[in-house]
Write an enzyme that holds these catalytic residues in place. Structure first.
Site, PDB file in Angstrom:
ATOM      1  N   LYS A 129       0.843  -1.210   0.000  1.00  0.00           N
ATOM      2  CA  LYS A 129       0.000   0.000   0.000  1.00  0.00           C
ATOM      3  C   LYS A 129       0.875   1.255   0.000  1.00  0.00           C
ATOM      4  CE  LYS A 129      -1.982  -1.187   3.933  1.00  0.00           C
ATOM      5  NZ  LYS A 129      -1.278  -2.457   4.200  1.00  0.00           N
ATOM      6  N   ARG A 154      -9.706   1.478   8.387  1.00  0.00           N
ATOM      7  CA  ARG A 154      -9.310   0.116   8.735  1.00  0.00           C
ATOM      8  C   ARG A 154     -10.442  -0.629   9.403  1.00  0.00           C
ATOM      9  NH1 ARG A 154      -3.422   0.754   8.837  1.00  0.00           N
ATOM     10  NH2 ARG A 154      -2.552  -1.265   9.294  1.00  0.00           N
ATOM     11  N   ARG A 197      11.788  -6.264   4.890  1.00  0.00           N
ATOM     12  CA  ARG A 197      11.616  -4.800   4.802  1.00  0.00           C
ATOM     13  C   ARG A 197      12.623  -4.085   5.706  1.00  0.00           C
ATOM     14  NH1 ARG A 197       5.879  -2.061   5.552  1.00  0.00           N
ATOM     15  NH2 ARG A 197       5.892  -3.239   7.510  1.00  0.00           N
ATOM     16  N   ARG A 222      11.217  -2.339  11.256  1.00  0.00           N
ATOM     17  CA  ARG A 222      10.081  -1.846  12.048  1.00  0.00           C
ATOM     18  C   ARG A 222       9.818  -2.775  13.220  1.00  0.00           C
ATOM     19  NH1 ARG A 222       5.105  -0.033   8.240  1.00  0.00           N
ATOM     20  NH2 ARG A 222       3.949  -1.282   9.757  1.00  0.00           N
ATOM     21  N   ARG A 249      -1.102  -8.843  13.310  1.00  0.00           N
ATOM     22  CA  ARG A 249      -1.609  -7.814  12.384  1.00  0.00           C
ATOM     23  C   ARG A 249      -2.499  -8.444  11.315  1.00  0.00           C
ATOM     24  NH1 ARG A 249       3.956  -5.613  10.674  1.00  0.00           N
ATOM     25  NH2 ARG A 249       2.837  -4.321   9.169  1.00  0.00           N
TER      26      ARG A 249
HETATM   27  P1  AP5 Z   1       4.925  -1.663   1.859  1.00  0.00           P
HETATM   28  O1  AP5 Z   1       4.628  -0.811   0.680  1.00  0.00           O
HETATM   29  O2  AP5 Z   1       5.649  -1.059   3.013  1.00  0.00           O
HETATM   30  O3  AP5 Z   1       3.586  -2.404   2.351  1.00  0.00           O
HETATM   31  P2  AP5 Z   1       2.327  -1.861   3.164  1.00  0.00           P
HETATM   32  O4  AP5 Z   1       1.113  -2.504   2.588  1.00  0.00           O
HETATM   33  O5  AP5 Z   1       2.341  -0.364   3.219  1.00  0.00           O
HETATM   34  O6  AP5 Z   1       2.641  -2.538   4.567  1.00  0.00           O
HETATM   35  P3  AP5 Z   1       2.566  -1.996   6.059  1.00  0.00           P
HETATM   36  O7  AP5 Z   1       3.219  -3.033   6.893  1.00  0.00           O
HETATM   37  O8  AP5 Z   1       3.083  -0.585   6.186  1.00  0.00           O
HETATM   38  O9  AP5 Z   1       1.017  -1.982   6.295  1.00  0.00           O
HETATM   39  P4  AP5 Z   1       0.270  -2.009   7.613  1.00  0.00           P
HETATM   40  O10 AP5 Z   1      -1.110  -1.681   7.189  1.00  0.00           O
HETATM   41  O11 AP5 Z   1       0.426  -3.252   8.391  1.00  0.00           O
HETATM   42  O12 AP5 Z   1       1.024  -0.896   8.510  1.00  0.00           O
HETATM   43  P5  AP5 Z   1       0.735   0.651   8.796  1.00  0.00           P
HETATM   44  O13 AP5 Z   1       2.036   1.334   8.799  1.00  0.00           O
HETATM   45  O14 AP5 Z   1      -0.351   1.180   7.946  1.00  0.00           O
HETATM   46  O15 AP5 Z   1       5.734  -2.950   1.329  1.00  0.00           O
HETATM   47  C1  AP5 Z   1       6.203  -3.943   2.230  1.00  0.00           C
HETATM   48  C2  AP5 Z   1       7.562  -4.468   1.738  1.00  0.00           C
HETATM   49  O16 AP5 Z   1       7.375  -5.150   0.498  1.00  0.00           O
HETATM   50  C3  AP5 Z   1       8.593  -3.373   1.459  1.00  0.00           C
HETATM   51  O17 AP5 Z   1       9.880  -3.871   1.781  1.00  0.00           O
HETATM   52  C4  AP5 Z   1       8.474  -3.125  -0.067  1.00  0.00           C
HETATM   53  O18 AP5 Z   1       9.709  -2.696  -0.623  1.00  0.00           O
HETATM   54  C5  AP5 Z   1       8.090  -4.494  -0.583  1.00  0.00           C
HETATM   55  N1  AP5 Z   1       7.162  -4.491  -1.713  1.00  0.00           N
HETATM   56  C6  AP5 Z   1       6.087  -3.686  -1.903  1.00  0.00           C
HETATM   57  N2  AP5 Z   1       5.433  -4.016  -3.034  1.00  0.00           N
HETATM   58  C7  AP5 Z   1       6.109  -5.064  -3.569  1.00  0.00           C
HETATM   59  C8  AP5 Z   1       5.910  -5.879  -4.728  1.00  0.00           C
HETATM   60  N3  AP5 Z   1       4.884  -5.668  -5.589  1.00  0.00           N
HETATM   61  N4  AP5 Z   1       6.786  -6.869  -4.977  1.00  0.00           N
HETATM   62  C9  AP5 Z   1       7.834  -7.101  -4.108  1.00  0.00           C
HETATM   63  N5  AP5 Z   1       8.076  -6.369  -2.992  1.00  0.00           N
HETATM   64  C10 AP5 Z   1       7.201  -5.372  -2.714  1.00  0.00           C
HETATM   65  O19 AP5 Z   1       0.155   0.593  10.278  1.00  0.00           O
HETATM   66  C11 AP5 Z   1       0.963   0.198  11.360  1.00  0.00           C
HETATM   67  C12 AP5 Z   1       0.150   0.214  12.648  1.00  0.00           C
HETATM   68  O20 AP5 Z   1      -0.350   1.545  12.902  1.00  0.00           O
HETATM   69  C13 AP5 Z   1      -1.108  -0.669  12.680  1.00  0.00           C
HETATM   70  O21 AP5 Z   1      -0.802  -2.014  12.994  1.00  0.00           O
HETATM   71  C14 AP5 Z   1      -1.922   0.026  13.777  1.00  0.00           C
HETATM   72  O22 AP5 Z   1      -1.425  -0.294  15.048  1.00  0.00           O
HETATM   73  C15 AP5 Z   1      -1.643   1.501  13.523  1.00  0.00           C
HETATM   74  N6  AP5 Z   1      -2.606   2.115  12.587  1.00  0.00           N
HETATM   75  C16 AP5 Z   1      -2.347   2.619  11.357  1.00  0.00           C
HETATM   76  N7  AP5 Z   1      -3.466   3.062  10.779  1.00  0.00           N
HETATM   77  C17 AP5 Z   1      -4.474   2.847  11.670  1.00  0.00           C
HETATM   78  C18 AP5 Z   1      -5.881   3.055  11.645  1.00  0.00           C
HETATM   79  N8  AP5 Z   1      -6.500   3.588  10.570  1.00  0.00           N
HETATM   80  N9  AP5 Z   1      -6.609   2.679  12.725  1.00  0.00           N
HETATM   81  C19 AP5 Z   1      -6.020   2.141  13.816  1.00  0.00           C
HETATM   82  N10 AP5 Z   1      -4.701   1.880  13.911  1.00  0.00           N
HETATM   83  C20 AP5 Z   1      -3.926   2.236  12.843  1.00  0.00           C
END
Ligand code: AP5
Length: 234
Positions: A23, A98, A144, A177, A188
């Site tokens: 994402k 979410r 990552r 992370r 998660r």
């Molecule tokens: P990346 O692009 O970083 O993936 P992502 O989908 O953004 O993954 P996240 O782990 O950031 O998502 P998440 O939703 O768990 O965490 P968030 O930070 O939002 O890609 C991942 C890896 O793969 C990278 O190394 C990249 O290079 C590689 N890659 C990408 N695309 C690829 C491809 N096509 N092929 C190969 N490699 C690829 O949230 C973290 C925490 O914050 C949550 O757990 C929660 O506690 C809190 N939080 C955030 N938002 C909310 C909300 N709305 N409500 C409540 N709590 C929240």
């Protein structure tokens, strides 16, 4: 926003998908391509944790355990950000909503904003669900690495840094992370299936969902995502 690009059909582009679906990677590309601001609630929360703010203190323990941060901690922060002029026509949301409650809040926010003088932006959001198999998610998240200074994201298998352990852009030491440990990733994923996956049906029922096969390389996913949202821009 690039001069040729005008938003005609969505008040927000929501990127949905499990942890590690890509994402953030896709949101950054799309934001740069269309000149639309990208808001990652995860990045905003991590920034608060780093600065030691009250919000960061409240969010930190929950994030380390892979749990959702309470809605009331997010709404004011998002509403404030989304009333900045750069978000007036459209915004790319990565990690929000979410849950159904968050999606309903967003619907209300976009309607209220359209009813005010602030913006003539379209009201409806569109959601793009990036589907990725679990084994691929585990592989991506284990590899990552990110730069604490500029936020650039790397991957040991797919997007390695040029000099081992150092950011290509500012030479800062790359970090893992805290929520990318295997047990927290499983937590998660459970939270995603219980709270976030129902959003696919929520948006599908309103005709606002597009689905992408996210198992392929970044460039191919990007091409498909761009094709999917082309109708939003004139
Ligand atoms: P990346 O692009 O970083 O993936 P992502 O989908 O953004 O993954 P996240 O782990 O950031 O998502 P998440 O939703 O768990 O965490 P968030 O930070 O939002 O890609 C991942 C890896 O793969 C990278 O190394 C990249 O290079 C590689 N890659 C990408 N695309 C690829 C491809 N096509 N092929 C190969 N490699 C690829 O949230 C973290 C925490 O914050 C949550 O757990 C929660 O506690 C809190 N939080 C955030 N938002 C909310 C909300 N709305 N409500 C409540 N709590 C929240």
């Amino acid at each position: 926003m690039p001069a040729r690009t005008k938003v005609v059909a969505a008040g927000a582009i929501i990127l949905l998908g499990p942890p590690g679906a890509g994402k953030g990677t896709q949101a950054k590309h799309l934001g740069a391509k269309y000149g639309v601001p990208h808001i990652s609630t995860g990045d905003v929360l991590r920034n608060h944790i780093e600065r030691g703010t009250e919000l960061g203190l409240q969010a930190s323990g929950l994030m380390r355990r892979g749990l959702l941060v309470p809605d009331e901690l997010l709404y004011d922060m998002l509403a404030e950000r989304m009333t900045h002029p750069d978000c007036a026509s459209c915004v790319i949301l990565d990690g929000f909503p979410r849950s159904i409650a968050q999606a309903e809040w967003l619907d209300r926010f976009l309607s209220m904003r359209a009813a005010s003088d602030f913006s003539s932006a379209p009201i409806e959001p569109v959601a793009i669900l990036i589907n990725v198999k679990q084994e691929e998610i585990l592989h991506r998240l284990a590899g990552r690495r990110s730069c604490p200074t500029c936020g650039q994201v790397y991957n040991l298998s797919y997007r390695p840094e040029r000099t081992k352990g150092l950011c290509d852009f500012d030479r800062t030491e790359l970090a893992v992370r805290p929520d990318d440990s295997e047990d927290v990733i499983h937590q998660r994923l459970k939270v995603y299936e219980k709270n976030t996956l129902p959003l696919a049906e929520y948006y599908r029922a309103k005709g606002q969902l597009m689905e992408i096969d996210g198992n392929r390389p970044v460039g191919r996913v990007m091409a498909e995502t761009t094709r999917a949202i082309r109708r939003i821009f004139a």
